[in-house]
Design an enzyme around this catalytic site. Sequence first.
Site, PDB file in Angstrom:
ATOM      1  CE  LYS A  13     -14.872 -10.792   2.827  1.00  0.00           C
ATOM      2  NZ  LYS A  13     -15.347  -9.409   2.998  1.00  0.00           N
ATOM      3  NE  ARG A  85     -15.246  -9.086  -3.208  1.00  0.00           N
ATOM      4  CZ  ARG A  85     -14.122  -8.903  -2.538  1.00  0.00           C
ATOM      5  NH1 ARG A  85     -13.400  -9.918  -2.145  1.00  0.00           N
ATOM      6  NH2 ARG A  85     -13.731  -7.691  -2.231  1.00  0.00           N
ATOM      7  NE  ARG A 124      -9.672  -2.717   5.817  1.00  0.00           N
ATOM      8  CZ  ARG A 124     -10.349  -3.607   5.098  1.00  0.00           C
ATOM      9  NH1 ARG A 124     -10.661  -4.783   5.617  1.00  0.00           N
ATOM     10  NH2 ARG A 124     -10.716  -3.319   3.868  1.00  0.00           N
ATOM     11  NE  ARG A 157      -7.790  -2.809   1.279  1.00  0.00           N
ATOM     12  CZ  ARG A 157      -8.612  -3.862   1.226  1.00  0.00           C
ATOM     13  NH1 ARG A 157      -8.468  -4.855   2.088  1.00  0.00           N
ATOM     14  NH2 ARG A 157      -9.557  -3.943   0.325  1.00  0.00           N
ATOM     15  NE  ARG A 168     -13.514  -2.227  -1.016  1.00  0.00           N
ATOM     16  CZ  ARG A 168     -12.920  -2.195   0.177  1.00  0.00           C
ATOM     17  NH1 ARG A 168     -12.573  -1.043   0.705  1.00  0.00           N
ATOM     18  NH2 ARG A 168     -12.673  -3.300   0.820  1.00  0.00           N
TER      19      ARG A 168
HETATM   20  P1  AMP Z   1     -10.675  -7.368  -0.533  1.00  0.00           P
HETATM   21  O1  AMP Z   1      -9.312  -7.243   0.038  1.00  0.00           O
HETATM   22  O2  AMP Z   1     -11.214  -8.763  -0.482  1.00  0.00           O
HETATM   23  O3  AMP Z   1     -11.630  -6.334   0.029  1.00  0.00           O
HETATM   24  O4  AMP Z   1     -10.535  -7.015  -2.102  1.00  0.00           O
HETATM   25  C1  AMP Z   1     -10.075  -5.751  -2.549  1.00  0.00           C
HETATM   26  C2  AMP Z   1     -10.429  -5.574  -4.011  1.00  0.00           C
HETATM   27  O5  AMP Z   1      -9.815  -6.611  -4.793  1.00  0.00           O
HETATM   28  C3  AMP Z   1     -11.909  -5.693  -4.320  1.00  0.00           C
HETATM   29  O6  AMP Z   1     -12.597  -4.474  -4.129  1.00  0.00           O
HETATM   30  C4  AMP Z   1     -11.868  -6.103  -5.794  1.00  0.00           C
HETATM   31  O7  AMP Z   1     -11.565  -5.010  -6.630  1.00  0.00           O
HETATM   32  C5  AMP Z   1     -10.680  -7.047  -5.830  1.00  0.00           C
HETATM   33  N1  AMP Z   1     -11.061  -8.456  -5.554  1.00  0.00           N
HETATM   34  C6  AMP Z   1     -10.702  -9.225  -4.486  1.00  0.00           C
HETATM   35  N2  AMP Z   1     -11.203 -10.467  -4.580  1.00  0.00           N
HETATM   36  C7  AMP Z   1     -11.901 -10.493  -5.750  1.00  0.00           C
HETATM   37  C8  AMP Z   1     -12.671 -11.488  -6.415  1.00  0.00           C
HETATM   38  N3  AMP Z   1     -12.825 -12.724  -5.905  1.00  0.00           N
HETATM   39  N4  AMP Z   1     -13.249 -11.154  -7.591  1.00  0.00           N
HETATM   40  C9  AMP Z   1     -13.108  -9.924  -8.140  1.00  0.00           C
HETATM   41  N5  AMP Z   1     -12.406  -8.942  -7.557  1.00  0.00           N
HETATM   42  C10 AMP Z   1     -11.800  -9.212  -6.376  1.00  0.00           C
END
Ligand code: AMP
Length: 217
Positions: A13, A85, A124, A157, A168
Amino acid sequence: MIVILLGPPGAGKGTQARVMAEKYGFKHLSTGDALREECSNNTTVGRKAREYMDEGLLVPDDIIFEIIRKNISQHRDILLDGFPRNISQAVRLDSILKDISRKISYVFYLETDDKILIKRLTSRRVCPVCGKIYNIITLPSSRGSYCDIDGAELSQRDDDKTGVVKKRLAVYKTETHPLVEFYSEKELLYTIDGEKDIEALLMDISAIIDKGGSNGH
Ligand code: AMP
């Protein structure tokens, strides 16, 4: 135009959002990036969010909406990456959009097999300066472990380490995946093969956007 990129962690994404933002001039709004910035600035929001992120859990909705609300009314063409989410975020988003007389145009679901996701996530690497996303196997930097744009040392990360990745993916299945049906019922969902490479994915998505339809035009 408001576009949502939906899919499991590691579906591509973030990478796809960057190329789409460049092609169409979208404001790329990644809640994950915004949260990581809050964490690195050590803000109150960042400190609260980190407790959840480190565990691979979703951050509470109220924190997420502080970020979303600020941005959503300020831009015309928005690409939402990693948001919504869960169903409650999607319902709340609908209500915010209704208040400002706006609609979602497309939801692109990047469908990807679990085995590929784990491999992609653990290999990654990201540039801490410009945010460019690499993969040590499929998309390495031409400068080894340094960013080919700004020369910063690439990092992994914390939540891309194997234990957290599994958590996750489990959270994705229970909390986020139900959005596929939610948006499908609203006739906004387009399923895209997330196993294709970046250019092929962009071509598939562009073909849909350029054709118009949905609430896109
Ligand atoms: P991402 O970079 O989108 O994989 O997000 C990394 C982490 O941020 C996720 O595992 C969640 O802990 C948090 N996170 C990101 N976007 C959201 C969201 N819309 N709602 C809740 N937690 C989020």
